[in-house]
Write a protein that holds these residues in place. Structure first.
Motif, PDB file in Angstrom:
ATOM      1  N   LYS A   1      -4.658  19.023 -18.637  1.00  0.00           N
ATOM      2  CA  LYS A   1      -4.287  17.678 -17.538  1.00  0.00           C
ATOM      3  C   LYS A   1      -4.646  16.611 -18.332  1.00  0.00           C
ATOM      4  N   ARG A   2      -6.249  16.429 -19.063  1.00  0.00           N
ATOM      5  CA  ARG A   2      -6.414  15.567 -19.311  1.00  0.00           C
ATOM      6  C   ARG A   2      -5.739  14.489 -20.287  1.00  0.00           C
ATOM      7  N   GLU A   3      -5.635  15.154 -20.920  1.00  0.00           N
ATOM      8  CA  GLU A   3      -4.632  14.606 -21.877  1.00  0.00           C
ATOM      9  C   GLU A   3      -3.459  13.859 -20.917  1.00  0.00           C
ATOM     10  N   SER A   4      -2.684  15.104 -20.232  1.00  0.00           N
ATOM     11  CA  SER A   4      -1.208  14.532 -19.715  1.00  0.00           C
ATOM     12  C   SER A   4      -1.468  13.682 -18.583  1.00  0.00           C
ATOM     13  N   ARG A   5      -2.875  13.300 -17.760  1.00  0.00           N
ATOM     14  CA  ARG A   5      -2.851  12.085 -17.503  1.00  0.00           C
ATOM     15  C   ARG A   5      -3.144  10.707 -17.830  1.00  0.00           C
ATOM     16  N   ALA A   6      -3.634  10.748 -19.368  1.00  0.00           N
ATOM     17  CA  ALA A   6      -4.335   9.447 -19.751  1.00  0.00           C
ATOM     18  C   ALA A   6      -2.300   9.496 -20.385  1.00  0.00           C
ATOM     19  N   ILE A   7      -1.783  10.061 -21.557  1.00  0.00           N
ATOM     20  CA  ILE A   7      -0.141  10.013 -21.355  1.00  0.00           C
ATOM     21  C   ILE A   7       0.293   9.447 -20.658  1.00  0.00           C
ATOM     22  N   VAL A   8       0.580   9.693 -19.001  1.00  0.00           N
ATOM     23  CA  VAL A   8       1.369   8.904 -18.611  1.00  0.00           C
ATOM     24  C   VAL A   8       0.333   7.485 -17.963  1.00  0.00           C
ATOM     25  N   SER A   9      -0.843   7.152 -17.959  1.00  0.00           N
ATOM     26  CA  SER A   9      -1.304   6.071 -18.514  1.00  0.00           C
ATOM     27  C   SER A   9      -0.858   4.987 -19.266  1.00  0.00           C
ATOM     28  N   GLU A  10      -0.997   5.175 -20.462  1.00  0.00           N
ATOM     29  CA  GLU A  10      -0.755   4.313 -21.382  1.00  0.00           C
ATOM     30  C   GLU A  10       1.065   3.641 -21.113  1.00  0.00           C
ATOM     31  N   ALA A  11       1.455   5.288 -20.845  1.00  0.00           N
ATOM     32  CA  ALA A  11       3.484   4.199 -20.328  1.00  0.00           C
ATOM     33  C   ALA A  11       3.073   3.779 -19.717  1.00  0.00           C
ATOM     34  N   MET A  12       2.452   3.707 -18.357  1.00  0.00           N
ATOM     35  CA  MET A  12       2.655   2.865 -17.111  1.00  0.00           C
ATOM     36  C   MET A  12       1.829   1.682 -16.713  1.00  0.00           C
ATOM     37  N   SER A  13       1.069   1.297 -18.205  1.00  0.00           N
ATOM     38  CA  SER A  13       0.304   0.250 -17.985  1.00  0.00           C
ATOM     39  C   SER A  13       1.476  -0.774 -18.571  1.00  0.00           C
TER      40      SER A  13
ATOM     41  N   LEU B   1      11.250  15.373 -17.042  1.00  0.00           N
ATOM     42  CA  LEU B   1      10.523  13.938 -16.351  1.00  0.00           C
ATOM     43  C   LEU B   1      11.714  13.004 -15.223  1.00  0.00           C
ATOM     44  N   LEU B   2      12.937  12.956 -15.905  1.00  0.00           N
ATOM     45  CA  LEU B   2      13.738  12.319 -15.092  1.00  0.00           C
ATOM     46  C   LEU B   2      14.081  13.633 -13.536  1.00  0.00           C
TER      47      LEU B   2
ATOM     48  N   GLN C   1       0.557  -0.991  -0.350  1.00  0.00           N
ATOM     49  CA  GLN C   1       0.337  -0.235   0.155  1.00  0.00           C
ATOM     50  C   GLN C   1       1.290   1.752  -0.268  1.00  0.00           C
ATOM     51  N   GLU C   2       1.902   1.304   1.196  1.00  0.00           N
ATOM     52  CA  GLU C   2       2.879   2.835   1.126  1.00  0.00           C
ATOM     53  C   GLU C   2       3.119   2.752  -1.058  1.00  0.00           C
ATOM     54  N   VAL C   3       3.837   1.078  -1.648  1.00  0.00           N
ATOM     55  CA  VAL C   3       4.815   1.619  -3.089  1.00  0.00           C
ATOM     56  C   VAL C   3       4.173   2.207  -3.504  1.00  0.00           C
ATOM     57  N   ARG C   4       2.385   1.343  -3.343  1.00  0.00           N
ATOM     58  CA  ARG C   4       1.287   2.395  -4.330  1.00  0.00           C
ATOM     59  C   ARG C   4       0.906   3.297  -4.086  1.00  0.00           C
ATOM     60  N   VAL C   5       1.383   4.038  -2.904  1.00  0.00           N
ATOM     61  CA  VAL C   5       1.169   5.277  -2.721  1.00  0.00           C
ATOM     62  C   VAL C   5       1.631   6.484  -3.244  1.00  0.00           C
ATOM     63  N   ALA C   6       2.881   5.986  -3.349  1.00  0.00           N
ATOM     64  CA  ALA C   6       4.118   6.206  -3.100  1.00  0.00           C
ATOM     65  C   ALA C   6       4.310   6.314  -5.105  1.00  0.00           C
ATOM     66  N   ASN C   7       3.774   5.146  -5.512  1.00  0.00           N
ATOM     67  CA  ASN C   7       3.744   5.530  -6.886  1.00  0.00           C
ATOM     68  C   ASN C   7       2.921   6.317  -7.668  1.00  0.00           C
ATOM     69  N   GLY C   8       1.704   6.374  -6.692  1.00  0.00           N
ATOM     70  CA  GLY C   8       0.921   7.699  -7.698  1.00  0.00           C
ATOM     71  C   GLY C   8       1.179   8.953  -7.202  1.00  0.00           C
ATOM     72  N   GLU C   9       1.968   9.449  -6.225  1.00  0.00           N
ATOM     73  CA  GLU C   9       2.302  10.595  -6.062  1.00  0.00           C
ATOM     74  C   GLU C   9       3.523  10.515  -7.759  1.00  0.00           C
ATOM     75  N   MET C  10       4.338   9.936  -7.572  1.00  0.00           N
ATOM     76  CA  MET C  10       5.275  10.047  -8.471  1.00  0.00           C
ATOM     77  C   MET C  10       4.418  10.044 -10.079  1.00  0.00           C
TER      78      MET C  10
ATOM     79  N   LEU D   1       1.828  15.627 -14.540  1.00  0.00           N
ATOM     80  CA  LEU D   1       1.906  17.145 -14.013  1.00  0.00           C
ATOM     81  C   LEU D   1       3.352  18.228 -15.361  1.00  0.00           C
ATOM     82  N   THR D   2       3.894  17.678 -15.018  1.00  0.00           N
ATOM     83  CA  THR D   2       5.213  17.930 -15.658  1.00  0.00           C
ATOM     84  C   THR D   2       4.977  18.444 -17.344  1.00  0.00           C
ATOM     85  N   VAL D   3       4.054  16.516 -17.715  1.00  0.00           N
ATOM     86  CA  VAL D   3       3.987  16.667 -19.590  1.00  0.00           C
ATOM     87  C   VAL D   3       2.817  17.743 -19.284  1.00  0.00           C
ATOM     88  N   ASP D   4       2.187  18.308 -18.773  1.00  0.00           N
ATOM     89  CA  ASP D   4       0.755  19.191 -18.703  1.00  0.00           C
ATOM     90  C   ASP D   4       2.098  20.273 -18.824  1.00  0.00           C
ATOM     91  N   GLU D   5       3.003  20.965 -18.375  1.00  0.00           N
ATOM     92  CA  GLU D   5       3.421  22.429 -18.345  1.00  0.00           C
ATOM     93  C   GLU D   5       4.190  22.547 -18.821  1.00  0.00           C
TER      94      GLU D   5
END
Length: 999
Positions: free
Chosen positions: A776-788, A831-832, A751-760, A766-770
């Protein structure tokens, strides 16, 4: 037919012995006395010869007795205090010689007619007599190779009597050489004990222990790093094995041979240790005891087996490792290519210095003279002059250009300066004013000059096409617009050419220097960025070669060496031409130099951090062990120090003098022993004790935190990668064995690792959005697709911490948003760089899970062995219940620098004591070829009836041979999260009985 070869003695040797005997015992063989010799002389000759024999026999017997019961430490008794602390053995031997010779002299009786001669030494009744007796005797090594002993007994009294009445006395001081090796053996055993206790910088046990532990530790360390199920890289069982092998090595170098029983025991112990390694660090528990009880060993030869040649599982401490700039190239790149920062660098390259150079030359006229007086009685009380200037026309004039500058524009003007001088005159109460006027004409020459210095870090070199707009590789203006901007700044702001000329004449010109920035071509940023990307790869691949062992002991500083290497390459990497073909080329050079300097600064910071870490590691060593980095470096050197060669067999009067070592116990075990097994023991004893400290057992909540310092925001947090690896170890363990405690801790950590992952991941979108126009919506979608690509929390955590997730996010964003090459690269670097305190799980949850993993693994192994013995234990061990995934060691050295290696240190101390240590040497004569002298030390009291009163006095003790040795071992492996180190959760392993060896 009778066998005449039995008891035959070589004639050459017999001849030597007869010659020696004839010289020492000549008076014994006198036949008829010479006519002029008296009875007294004949009796004295006979007594002298018998005295010589008595001394020889007494010295020989004393040598045997002293060797069998050597005094090492004098007793705190009146008799013991006669012995000097530094020469106790020799002093006791001298007393024994006196005692033995004195007794044998009672049998000396020379006789001729009515004349008798007796021999004697003064009796010993008290301590003073004993001290005097000691001083009458001298002993030293002698003979071929100093294998024999020479002794002199001074002032033996020969008393001559005729018919019972004393008629005269004579004093003799015989010197004899006897083939006893008492002194030789004592010196050898003393040398042996000295070598056992020598420090790392001297030949002995510590050096040999180091030489044996290093290959063992590196082989096991690299096997563990490669995934083998090794919990303890260096355990006390390995220390015991290495210590005993080292002891035998010191024996060989000191005595020429080692204890044959010790060699056999070492072979068996090697087999035992191999079996114990199967159960992965049972450390003397019931598990290993069961293994030892079940083990059966075949007889082994006295000669230790020749080591097999096998490929090492990894490199050794002397092997080189390559350390590169690596991620430092990207972190510095991320800093200097921030748009505002890089644009400022480019702007500086397009900025030039401009200045006004003026010359004013008076053509005619000048200031007016004194105003006229109103009359003869008036006095001039005040005098004022005013002037005005006006340009009256153009002029022709020239002005030189200063070195290093070039002329942008020149012009000349004719300027008139009109003066009015007013005088104030006073006569009593009246005041009058008079004036006079004049005009001066000046030729003013003005040059606007410029040079390409500016603020740029690029070297100040000429730009051949500076003002040629068509010469730029980007079709930009180059510096073509500098001239109008310079004129506007220096001339226009002054009011124009006429007004500037007027200001030169009346000395009111305020501004003569300025900087002017030319317009930059639109594609300059991307063009320079792409060029820096190529440079970044060259910088990244800059490497140095360093010895692995030197890295682990902090003797070398890789970031410092990289800095020096990059500094040497700086000019080639900057690629600055002798002259610039365009301003864009200068901007490129400026950006390159700025980037290289940023990398050098980062490396310098890392070198300083490395020095700070060295001090922290030294502190950890000092606090946790008796070692230090200095001693660790000595150990690294000692492992390659040539050991003394075995002592050659010396040759004595009767031939080769061969020694034999007989130690009890021949193998110093860590187990507790008693007299039921070895009669030489007194009660229960620990022949060997060991303390083995693994300095960096785990990289969280342990010594490593104190070294890496700023790696954590607080002491109760760990890196996400550490928590992820611990979670992976728990998962692997639970796949093979169910355990409610471990399952609960695993879930908390997940659970702690999952929370840390979510924060990361939030920080990533947010970096993609900036940095893009995604929103914001597309930026979230980009990260979700990459992390799949990573399904489990631990897999995602590892991807987020090793950079593979950031790479994939940048690729997905680039494809979905059609980013340029520069935009993709910039996004990836940003991102790095994402990291926040919220991405670090807690220390308690991580350590608790790791501890549960170790407990389950050990319990399963113990159960398997108890149920089905060694074979099932081997199968269970091969399942690798997850402990091999637990991280250990000191990372070198995030977060300040790229992780280029992981190191760990073991500091080992062993103490031991032989219950009895004996060395014998052959010294047989032709008549007694099997004679031997045995020197034995068992800790017993040594007594002698020095005054012949029937009660023995205590001379001292035959101290046991004991030792204390220590060394450090450092292992360095490549930078993987698994690291290297003991993973059983025990940083300090102490054997039973520590720190007291022996009785």
């Amino acid at each position: 037919m009778r066998d005449d070869t039995r008891g035959r003695v070589p004639f050459a040797l017999l001849g030597v012995l007869l010659l020696v005997s004839s010289l020492t015992l000549a008076p014994t063989f006198v036949t008829e006395p010479a006519p002029n010799r008296t009875a007294v002389e004949r009796a004295l000759n006979q007594a002298t010869a018998e005295t010589q024999v008595a001394v020889r026999d007494g010295v020989s017997a004393a040598g045997q007795q002293a060797a069998a019961n050597p005094v090492v430490t004098p007793a705190e008794t009146p008799t013991g205090r006669v012995l000097n602390d530094s020469t106790a053995f020799r002093d006791a031997l001298r007393i024994r010689v006196y005692h033995q010779v004195s007794n044998r002299l009672e049998e000396v009786n020379g006789r001729s007619g009515d004349v008798t001669v007796t021999a004697s030494l003064p009796g010993v009744a008290n301590v003073s007599d004993l001290r005097a007796a000691k001083h009458r005797v001298s002993v030293e090594r002698a003979g071929p190779n100093e294998t024999a002993m020479r002794a002199t007994v001074e002032n033996i009294v020969l008393t001559v009597r005729r018919n019972g009445a004393v008629v005269s006395t004579r004093y003799v001081s015989p010197t004899v050489v006897v083939p006893t090796q008492a002194l030789m053996l004592h010196d050898q055993v003393s040398t042996y004990q000295t070598r056992l206790n020598n420090s790392l910088d001297k030949p002995g046990l510590s050096q040999r222990l180091t030489a044996r532990l290093y290959p063992m530790a590196w082989a096991r360390g690299y096997a563990q790093y490669g995934g083998a199920g090794i919990e303890n890289v260096v355990a006390n069982r390995h220390v015991s094995l290495a210590a005993n092998g080292a002891l035998l090595g010191v024996q060989r170098s000191t005595f020429g041979r080692s204890d044959p029983a010790g060699r056999r025991a070492l072979t068996e112990a090697t087999a035992v240790t191999g079996i114990e390694d199967i159960v992965r660090g049972s450390r003397g528990t019931a598990v290993s005891s069961d293994v030892l009880d079940r083990a059966e060993y075949k007889p082994v030869s006295e000669t230790p087996p020749r080591p097999r040649t096998t490929n090492r599982p990894g490199p050794g401490p002397a092997d080189s490792m390559t350390v590169g700039v690596n991620e430092t190239a990207e972190s510095a790149f991320r800093t200097v290519t921030v748009p505002s920062t890089l644009n400022e660098t480019l702007e500086d390259a397009y900025t030039v210095e401009v200045a006004l150079k003026t010359d004013s030359h008076r053509l005619a006229g000048g200031p007016p003279g004194k105003p006229p007086s109103p009359g003869s009685n008036w006095t001039l009380v005040d005098d004022r002059t005013t002037s005005s200037v006006a340009t009256v026309g153009n002029a022709s004039g020239r002005i030189g250009t200063p070195d290093g500058w070039h002329t942008v524009e020149t012009f000349s003007r004719t300027v008139e300066r009109r003066y009015t001088r007013t005088g104030v005159w006073q006569d009593s109460a009246d005041r009058r004013y008079t004036t006079t006027s004049s005009t001066a004409r000046y030729r003013v020459s003005v040059a606007v000059v410029g040079r390409h210095h500016g603020r740029s870090p690029a070297p100040n070199r000429s730009i051949r096409t500076a003002h040629d707009a068509s010469a730029s590789p980007l079709n930009g203006p180059n510096l073509a617009d500098v001239e109008p901007k310079a004129m506007e700044t220096l001339v226009g702001d002054a009011g124009g050419r006429d007004r500037l000329a007027e200001q030169v004449v009346d000395d009111s010109l305020d501004r003569t220097e300025a900087t002017v920035t030319a317009d930059r071509p639109p594609g300059l940023y991307d063009w320079v960025y792409r060029d820096l990307m190529v440079l970044r790869e060259s910088v990244r691949n800059t490497t140095v070669s360093v010895e692995r062992g030197s890295v682990g002991t902090f003797e070398t500083n890789p970031p410092k060496e990289l800095r020096e290497r990059l500094r040497q390459r700086r000019a080639d990497l900057a690629d600055v031409p002798d002259t610039y073909d365009s301003t864009a080329r200068k901007a490129r050079a400026a950006a390159r130099l700025t980037y290289l300097d940023a990398v050098l600064t980062d490396l310098d910071r890392q070198a300083s951090a490395r020095d700070s870490n060295r001090k922290r590691v030294d502190t950890q060593l000092t606090e946790r062990t008796d070692g230090s980095l200095r001693a660790l470096r000595k150990g690294l050197t000692a492992r390659e120090t040539p050991v003394p060669r075995p002592r050659p067999v010396p040759v004595g009067p009767a031939g080769p003098v061969r020694t034999r070592v007989d130690a009890r116990t021949p193998y110093l075990t860590l187990a507790e022993l008693d007299e039921r097994r070895y009669r030489a023991l007194e009660g229960s004893e620990h022949p060997l004790v060991a303390r083995n400290t693994n300095v960096f057992t785990i990289p969280y909540g342990d010594a490593a935190d104190a070294v890496v310092g700023g790696a954590f925001e607080s002491s109760d947090r760990v890196r996400l990668a550490t928590a992820a690896n611990t979670l992976a170890a728990a998962n692997q363990t639970l796949e093979n064995e169910s355990n409610a405690t471990l399952a609960a801790k695993q879930e908390d950590l997940r659970q702690e690792v999952r929370v840390a992952n979510g924060e990361m991941m939030t920080q990533l979108w947010l970096t993609v959005d900036e940095q893009t126009d995604a929103g914001k919506r597309e930026s979230r979608a980009i990260v979700s697709e990459a992390m799949s690509a990573w399904e489990t929390p631990e897999a995602r955590a590892l991807a987020l911490t090793n950079g593979s997730a950031q790479d994939r996010v940048a690729r997905v964003a680039g494809d979905r948003l059609t980013l340029t090459r520069v935009e993709r690269d910039r996004l990836r670097l940003l991102l790095l760089g994402v990291d926040t305190p919220a991405t670090k799980p807690t220390l308690g949850s991580t350590n608790g899970t790791a501890s549960a993993v170790r407990t389950v693994a050990k319990d399963e192994l113990s159960s398997a062995l108890a149920d089905a013995g060694r074979q099932k234990a081997q199968r269970v061990a091969k399942k690798r219940l997850g402990t091999d995934k637990l991280p250990a060691g000191l990372p070198l050295a995030p977060p300040v620098a790229p992780w280029y290696a992981t190191t760990n240190i073991w500091w080992v101390t062993v103490k031991g004591e032989y219950a009895r240590f004996a060395v014998s040497a052959s010294h047989g004569s032709p008549g007694n070829p099997g004679a031997r002298t045995t020197y034995a030390r068992d800790g017993g009291n040594v007594t002698l009836d020095v005054d012949d009163d029937g009660a023995a006095e205590r001379l001292g003790t035959a101290d046991r041979v004991s030792f204390s040795a220590e060394t450090g071992v450092v292992v360095v492996v490549p930078p993987k999260p698994r690291g290297v180190g003991d993973k059983d959760g025990t940083a300090v392993e102490e054997s039973s009985g520590w720190p007291n060896a022996g009785n």
